[in-house]
Design an enzyme around this catalytic site. Structure first.
Site, PDB file in Angstrom:
ATOM      1  N   GLY A  53       0.822  -1.200   0.000  1.00  0.00           N
ATOM      2  CA  GLY A  53       0.000   0.000   0.000  1.00  0.00           C
ATOM      3  C   GLY A  53       0.865   1.262   0.000  1.00  0.00           C
ATOM      4  O   GLY A  53       1.496   1.569  -0.987  1.00  0.00           O
ATOM      5  N   SER A  63       6.589  -4.308  -1.712  1.00  0.00           N
ATOM      6  CA  SER A  63       6.103  -3.006  -2.136  1.00  0.00           C
ATOM      7  C   SER A  63       6.196  -2.047  -0.934  1.00  0.00           C
ATOM      8  O   SER A  63       7.274  -1.884  -0.362  1.00  0.00           O
ATOM      9  CB  SER A  63       4.687  -3.126  -2.693  1.00  0.00           C
ATOM     10  OG  SER A  63       4.304  -1.969  -3.379  1.00  0.00           O
ATOM     11  N   TRP A  64       5.092  -1.418  -0.515  1.00  0.00           N
ATOM     12  CA  TRP A  64       5.151  -0.604   0.704  1.00  0.00           C
ATOM     13  C   TRP A  64       5.592  -1.452   1.895  1.00  0.00           C
ATOM     14  O   TRP A  64       6.244  -0.958   2.813  1.00  0.00           O
ATOM     15  CB  TRP A  64       3.800   0.045   0.984  1.00  0.00           C
ATOM     16  CG  TRP A  64       3.707   0.545   2.395  1.00  0.00           C
ATOM     17  CD1 TRP A  64       3.071  -0.060   3.448  1.00  0.00           C
ATOM     18  CD2 TRP A  64       4.328   1.722   2.941  1.00  0.00           C
ATOM     19  NE1 TRP A  64       3.246   0.679   4.599  1.00  0.00           N
ATOM     20  CE2 TRP A  64       4.010   1.772   4.308  1.00  0.00           C
ATOM     21  CE3 TRP A  64       5.115   2.729   2.383  1.00  0.00           C
ATOM     22  CZ2 TRP A  64       4.453   2.794   5.144  1.00  0.00           C
ATOM     23  CZ3 TRP A  64       5.558   3.752   3.212  1.00  0.00           C
ATOM     24  CH2 TRP A  64       5.230   3.787   4.569  1.00  0.00           C
ATOM     25  N   ASP A  85       8.708  -4.836 -13.302  1.00  0.00           N
ATOM     26  CA  ASP A  85       7.896  -4.167 -12.283  1.00  0.00           C
ATOM     27  C   ASP A  85       7.772  -2.709 -12.683  1.00  0.00           C
ATOM     28  O   ASP A  85       8.744  -1.951 -12.616  1.00  0.00           O
ATOM     29  CB  ASP A  85       8.570  -4.308 -10.911  1.00  0.00           C
ATOM     30  CG  ASP A  85       7.721  -3.765  -9.767  1.00  0.00           C
ATOM     31  OD1 ASP A  85       6.864  -2.903 -10.015  1.00  0.00           O
ATOM     32  OD2 ASP A  85       7.943  -4.197  -8.626  1.00  0.00           O
ATOM     33  N   HIS A 139       5.079  -6.567 -10.865  1.00  0.00           N
ATOM     34  CA  HIS A 139       5.158  -6.121  -9.480  1.00  0.00           C
ATOM     35  C   HIS A 139       4.554  -7.092  -8.474  1.00  0.00           C
ATOM     36  O   HIS A 139       5.062  -7.235  -7.364  1.00  0.00           O
ATOM     37  CB  HIS A 139       4.448  -4.770  -9.351  1.00  0.00           C
ATOM     38  CG  HIS A 139       4.452  -4.186  -7.971  1.00  0.00           C
ATOM     39  ND1 HIS A 139       5.609  -3.769  -7.343  1.00  0.00           N
ATOM     40  CD2 HIS A 139       3.436  -3.951  -7.087  1.00  0.00           C
ATOM     41  CE1 HIS A 139       5.316  -3.294  -6.142  1.00  0.00           C
ATOM     42  NE2 HIS A 139       4.003  -3.407  -5.959  1.00  0.00           N
TER      43      HIS A 139
END
Length: 325
Positions: free
Chosen positions: A54, A121-122, A275, A303
């Site tokens: 996120g 990711s986040w 990605d 990704h």
């Protein structure tokens, strides 16, 4: 040089079978936040904590499946404002330092001394921030789809993606009036923070459909539909815009500047070559700042953690850590 995308001894590895939690709860944070957390696998196993993406996307049942449940004590949580944490989409007192504090509060609450930290990711951003603050609590790091939240990365997400996904970007930018498209972040932030669901929900779905549409090498309608669901869309879009607008509440480039604090932590970096949401340059920069980490570029992936090659390498990493912990 990064390694190839496949395990040297055989085919791509699947996820582990679905499992149910043996415990779950809500941890009281400062008002108004309460954080959902759960445990599954082996109650006496090696602790591992899963950090979702996120920010604001929340976790799901499939995230337990990256880990051997006979070996690991699997801790999954929804960060402030995300998923099953309450209030959903709340950006009050929602910053990266607060999320790091929440992880420490949860670790102590569960009676865990050290844990393996897994994030994509986040989730990779938060894992790095946490490990730089609390290296003594990290048995290791498994990171995927590196996002360092530098201004250029945020600009790329908002505008650069149109070079690869022009159709998705036209829909994303076209959601707001032409006069506001020069600052898409401000335009979306204003709508996402509007208290009226008739204003913020369409904006949230537009944001998350854009992100989901760009997250895989090949189109994945099921992933896009999940991103567009009410629970994911509101938390992801509102909190993501909130963090982007405030440069993730950390000093400029602090994650790379403090990467020396990771030197004694064993780590694996898994990155999809294609990605587009979090381009490979960020993973490359992190590896150059943290050369002791194993670095794997999956040559046929985008990704998402569920791209076959990325999924396999993540499972391989958690299996390899069983021999190191």
């Amino acid at each position: 040089m990064p390694q190839d995308q496949r395990a040297p001894d055989g085919p791509l590895l699947p996820l582990f079978a679905p499992i149910e939690p043996y415990a779950s709860g809500m941890l009281d944070l400062e008002a108004p936040h309460r954080m959902y957390h759960e445990q599954s696998g082996n109650p006496r196993g090696v602790p591992v904590v899963f950090l979702h993406g996120g920010p604001g996307a929340g976790s799901s049942a499939v995230h337990r499946q990256f880990f051997d449940p006979a070996f690991y004590r699997i801790v999954v949580l929804d960060q402030r404002g995300a998923g099953r944490s309450t209030p959903l989409g709340c950006i009050e007192n929602n910053t990266t330092p607060k999320l790091v504090e929440d992880l420490e509060k949860l670790r102590k609450h569960l009676g865990i001394d050290k844990w393996l930290v897994f994030g994509g990711s986040w989730g990779s951003t938060l894992a790095i921030a946490y490990a730089e603050q609390h290296p003594e609590r990290c048995l290791g790091l498994v990171l995927r789809g590196i996002f360092l939240c530098r201004p250029g990365e945020i600009e790329w997400f908002l505008y650069g993606l149109k070079a690869i996904f022009p159709e998705a970007w036209r829909t994303f930018s076209g959601f707001v009036p032409e006069g506001e498209r020069g600052d898409l972040l401000a335009a979306y932030h204003a709508r996402l923070t509007d208290p009226d669901p008739a204003v913020h929900m369409p904006a949230a779905r537009s944001w998350t459909v854009y992100e989901g549409s760009c997250s895989t090498l090949l189109p994945n309608p099921a992933l896009v539909a999940d991103f567009a669901s009410d629970r994911v869309a509101l938390g992801l879009a509102r909190i993501e815009a909130h963090y982007f607008r405030h440069d993730i509440f950390l000093p400029a480039d602090s994650l790379l500047r403090n990467a020396d604090r990771l030197a004694r932590i064993p780590g694996v970096i898994v990155q999809g070559r294609y990605d587009i949401v979090c381009p490979t340059i960020s993973a490359d920069d992190l590896h150059r700042a943290w050369p002791s980490a194993e670095y794997v570029v999956v040559q046929d992936a985008g990704h998402s953690a569920f791209e076959p090659g990325i999924r396999s390498r993540l499972v391989l990493a958690t299996e390899a850590f069983k021999k190191r912990l």
